[in-house]
Enzyme design. Structure first.
Site, PDB file in Angstrom:
ATOM      1  CB  THR A 196      49.663  45.701  33.218  1.00 11.64           C
ATOM      2  OG1 THR A 196      49.016  44.487  33.598  1.00 11.64           O
ATOM      3  CG2 THR A 196      50.150  45.639  31.782  1.00 11.64           C
ATOM      4  CG  HIS A 254      40.300  46.094  56.029  1.00 12.02           C
ATOM      5  ND1 HIS A 254      41.541  45.676  55.651  1.00 12.02           N
ATOM      6  CD2 HIS A 254      39.542  45.975  54.913  1.00 12.02           C
ATOM      7  CE1 HIS A 254      41.524  45.323  54.378  1.00 12.02           C
ATOM      8  NE2 HIS A 254      40.319  45.486  53.910  1.00 12.02           N
ATOM      9  CB  SER A 267      37.094  50.252  54.835  1.00 13.00           C
ATOM     10  OG  SER A 267      36.984  49.522  53.644  1.00 13.00           O
ATOM     11  CG  ASN A 321      44.467  52.462  35.138  1.00 12.79           C
ATOM     12  OD1 ASN A 321      43.934  52.446  34.039  1.00 12.79           O
ATOM     13  ND2 ASN A 321      44.619  51.382  35.873  1.00 12.79           N
ATOM     14  CB  THR A 338      49.276  47.986  47.808  1.00 10.36           C
ATOM     15  OG1 THR A 338      48.712  48.024  49.126  1.00 10.36           O
ATOM     16  CG2 THR A 338      49.810  49.349  47.424  1.00 10.36           C
ATOM     17  NE  ARG A 393      45.339  46.038  31.276  1.00 12.84           N
ATOM     18  CZ  ARG A 393      44.843  44.821  31.489  1.00 12.84           C
ATOM     19  NH1 ARG A 393      44.978  44.244  32.674  1.00 12.84           N
ATOM     20  NH2 ARG A 393      44.226  44.185  30.524  1.00 12.84           N
ATOM     21  CE1 TYR A 441      43.656  44.461  51.302  1.00 11.99           C
ATOM     22  CE2 TYR A 441      44.918  46.363  50.594  1.00 11.99           C
ATOM     23  CZ  TYR A 441      43.706  45.754  50.835  1.00 11.99           C
ATOM     24  OH  TYR A 441      42.536  46.449  50.601  1.00 11.99           O
ATOM     25  CE  LYS A 475      41.768  49.661  53.056  1.00 13.25           C
ATOM     26  NZ  LYS A 475      42.783  48.936  52.276  1.00 13.25           N
ATOM     27  N   GLY A 486      43.983  57.115  43.517  1.00 14.97           N
ATOM     28  CA  GLY A 486      44.750  56.296  44.445  1.00 14.97           C
ATOM     29  C   GLY A 486      45.122  54.963  43.823  1.00 14.97           C
ATOM     30  CG  ASP A 495      43.766  51.415  50.068  1.00  9.04           C
ATOM     31  OD1 ASP A 495      43.346  52.100  51.014  1.00  9.04           O
ATOM     32  OD2 ASP A 495      43.436  50.224  49.883  1.00  9.04           O
TER      33      ASP A 495
HETATM   34  N1  NAP Z   1      38.328  47.985  51.693  1.00  2.95           N
HETATM   35  C1  NAP Z   1      38.188  46.842  51.101  1.00  2.95           C
HETATM   36  O1  NAP Z   1      37.547  45.918  51.601  1.00  2.95           O
HETATM   37  C2  NAP Z   1      38.814  46.633  49.751  1.00  2.95           C
HETATM   38  C3  NAP Z   1      38.425  45.536  48.978  1.00  2.95           C
HETATM   39  C4  NAP Z   1      39.022  45.393  47.732  1.00  2.95           C
HETATM   40  C5  NAP Z   1      39.963  46.300  47.267  1.00  2.95           C
HETATM   41  N2  NAP Z   1      40.353  47.347  48.062  1.00  2.95           N
HETATM   42  C6  NAP Z   1      41.379  48.308  47.632  1.00  2.95           C
HETATM   43  O2  NAP Z   1      41.045  48.807  46.353  1.00  2.95           O
HETATM   44  C7  NAP Z   1      42.133  48.601  45.441  1.00  2.95           C
HETATM   45  C8  NAP Z   1      41.600  48.518  44.039  1.00  2.95           C
HETATM   46  O3  NAP Z   1      40.674  47.433  43.916  1.00  2.95           O
HETATM   47  P1  NAP Z   1      40.608  46.512  42.662  1.00  2.95           P
HETATM   48  O4  NAP Z   1      41.830  45.659  42.595  1.00  2.95           O
HETATM   49  O5  NAP Z   1      39.311  45.843  42.644  1.00  2.95           O
HETATM   50  O6  NAP Z   1      40.714  47.589  41.478  1.00  2.95           O
HETATM   51  P2  NAP Z   1      40.279  47.614  39.964  1.00  2.95           P
HETATM   52  O7  NAP Z   1      41.189  48.629  39.360  1.00  2.95           O
HETATM   53  O8  NAP Z   1      38.811  47.760  39.824  1.00  2.95           O
HETATM   54  O9  NAP Z   1      40.605  46.159  39.399  1.00  2.95           O
HETATM   55  C9  NAP Z   1      41.896  45.689  39.187  1.00  2.95           C
HETATM   56  C10 NAP Z   1      41.849  44.755  37.962  1.00  2.95           C
HETATM   57  O10 NAP Z   1      41.632  45.548  36.789  1.00  2.95           O
HETATM   58  C11 NAP Z   1      42.655  45.324  35.844  1.00  2.95           C
HETATM   59  N3  NAP Z   1      43.000  46.641  35.245  1.00  2.95           N
HETATM   60  C12 NAP Z   1      43.600  47.688  35.848  1.00  2.95           C
HETATM   61  N4  NAP Z   1      43.745  48.710  34.993  1.00  2.95           N
HETATM   62  C13 NAP Z   1      43.189  48.320  33.817  1.00  2.95           C
HETATM   63  C14 NAP Z   1      43.038  48.939  32.560  1.00  2.95           C
HETATM   64  N5  NAP Z   1      43.473  50.181  32.337  1.00  2.95           N
HETATM   65  N6  NAP Z   1      42.431  48.242  31.561  1.00  2.95           N
HETATM   66  C15 NAP Z   1      41.989  46.976  31.784  1.00  2.95           C
HETATM   67  N7  NAP Z   1      42.112  46.331  32.964  1.00  2.95           N
HETATM   68  C16 NAP Z   1      42.717  46.992  33.977  1.00  2.95           C
HETATM   69  C17 NAP Z   1      43.826  44.745  36.617  1.00  2.95           C
HETATM   70  O11 NAP Z   1      44.551  43.849  35.801  1.00  2.95           O
HETATM   71  P3  NAP Z   1      46.170  43.772  35.707  1.00  2.95           P
HETATM   72  O12 NAP Z   1      46.734  43.816  37.095  1.00  2.95           O
HETATM   73  O13 NAP Z   1      46.371  42.453  35.037  1.00  2.95           O
HETATM   74  O14 NAP Z   1      46.634  44.926  34.855  1.00  2.95           O
HETATM   75  C18 NAP Z   1      43.132  44.009  37.749  1.00  2.95           C
HETATM   76  O15 NAP Z   1      42.744  42.711  37.306  1.00  2.95           O
HETATM   77  C19 NAP Z   1      42.830  47.370  46.012  1.00  2.95           C
HETATM   78  O16 NAP Z   1      44.159  47.238  45.569  1.00  2.95           O
HETATM   79  C20 NAP Z   1      42.758  47.665  47.493  1.00  2.95           C
HETATM   80  O17 NAP Z   1      43.754  48.622  47.833  1.00  2.95           O
HETATM   81  C21 NAP Z   1      39.765  47.538  49.288  1.00  2.95           C
END
Ligand code: NAP
Length: 313
Positions: free
Chosen positions: A266, A119, A169, A273, A28, A269, A57, A86, A25, A52
């Site tokens: 990016t 959420h 969540s 991914n 966003t 990336r 957001y 959510k 997934g 998501d």
């Molecule tokens: N339910 C909740 O309370 C809750 C809380 C938090 C998040 N979420 C959901 O979960 C999603 C994902 O969470 P997350 O943003 O923490 O995800 P994550 O993928 O763990 O972290 C994103 C970070 O990792 C970097 N990144 C991504 N791919 C990479 C790669 N291949 N190599 C190196 N660095 C990489 C990104 O940098 P760049 O953008 O600079 O590439 C960004 O800084 C959110 O968008 C949201 O939809 C839900």
């Protein structure tokens, strides 16, 4: 076990009648709307089929615009994309649930939503202020509604036919048990922080037993310190398998039976991914046995207030 080429297309069946959720997934949670639209379009173009979203957001309209652009281009249809969004904490009162759900649908430009989540289990003072605070800066919670009352309102959305699956969540196992026990329509999905530094094996086991999909957010550790992607075990496996550390961590998540969310603005990336293949069983075991670091990056589960906490040191 999925073959190397098929891992990225893994779909996990949801509770009967709710279809299946793509394991990979794209999240966003991106502050800038222009960046949100661009990243969402790229994610769909490289192959992600689960988005998501959340009213919190404040960018559902940018995600909706991205989907419309891609659907209009004709390569992907609405039915091919699984969309989760959510309900925010200020809309837990049952009479606020359907209006909030319909507002999300309008912003996303969707007739139906594939999955709608509460959420967080924390109800905040109802109203338009998403982060209500008192004069001392403390969050104003809403003692006038229980989680099961909010859940019943989500069950009605399923009855109405514009929402295929519902879930929770940022919930603890104890609270999840209570909802599962009381629910008429059982949760199909539980979205929580999870990665090799917070594997949540107990919760995953419970979810598997009850046919609930664990949807892991911060699957790459949110790019925070201590850096999961620089962990020596992960880095060593990546070198051996000629993959990037991110690809190792994401494959691990899919292969142990979770769905996951990852986010990037990016393009290279985002592509990387999605470009996953199966890692060997020894590598799965090595991650389980050799990694002892334990970190929760996001405190939302404790307070309902979103935000990643910088780790000291
Ligand atoms: N339910 C909740 O309370 C809750 C809380 C938090 C998040 N979420 C959901 O979960 C999603 C994902 O969470 P997350 O943003 O923490 O995800 P994550 O993928 O763990 O972290 C994103 C970070 O990792 C970097 N990144 C991504 N791919 C990479 C790669 N291949 N190599 C190196 N660095 C990489 C990104 O940098 P760049 O953008 O600079 O590439 C960004 O800084 C959110 O968008 C949201 O939809 C839900």
């Amino acid at each position: 076990m999925a073959t190397a080429d098929a891992l990225r297309y893994t779909r996990i069946p949801l509770t009967p009648g709710s279809g299946a959720i793509p394991a990979l997934g794209f999240g966003t949670l991106i502050p800038d709307p222009t960046a949100t639209k661009q990243a969402t379009k790229t994610a769909l173009e490289v192959g992600f089929r689960h988005l998501d979203c959340a009213e919190r957001y404040r960018n559902e309209d940018a995600v909706g615009a991205a989907m419309q652009d891609v659907f209009t281009a004709g390569k992907i249809q609405r039915k091919d994309v699984f969309v989760t969004t959510k309900l925010w904490n200020t809309n837990h009162r049952p009479e606020r649930v359907k209006p909030a759900f319909d507002a999300s649908r309008r912003r996303l430009q969707l007739d139906y939503v594939d999955c709608y989540l509460i959420h967080t289990p924390f109800a905040f003072r109802p109203g338009d202020e998403q982060d209500p605070r008192d004069e001392r800066g403390q969050v104003i919670y809403d003692p006038g509604v229980t989680l099961i009352e909010t859940w019943r309102a989500l069950e009605s959305l399923v009855d109405d036919g514009r929402c295929n699956a519902i879930g929770l969540s940022d919930i603890t196992l104890d609270k999840l048990r209570e909802i599962v026990a009381a629910a008429r329509i059982k949760p199909a999905v539980v979205q929580v922080e999870s990665h090799p530094y917070l594997p949540e094996w107990g919760l995953l086991e419970y979810c598997k037993l009850h046919g609930i999909v664990l949807l892991a957010f911060a699957a790459l550790g949110h790019g925070m310190k201590p850096s999961l992607l620089e962990d020596p075990v992960i880095a060593g496996i990546a070198r051996r398998l000629h993959k990037t550390p991110a690809q190792v961590v994401l494959a691990w998540a899919v292969q142990r039976g979770t769905a996951l969310l990852t986010t990037s603005t990016t393009p290279s990336r985002i592509r990387q991914n999605f470009d996953l293949s199966t890692i060997p069983e020894e590598a799965m075991q090595e991650i389980r046995d050799e990694i002892t670091t334990n970190v929760r990056f996001n405190a939302v589960v404790k307070t309902g207030v979103p935000g990643f906490i910088p780790q000291v040191g």
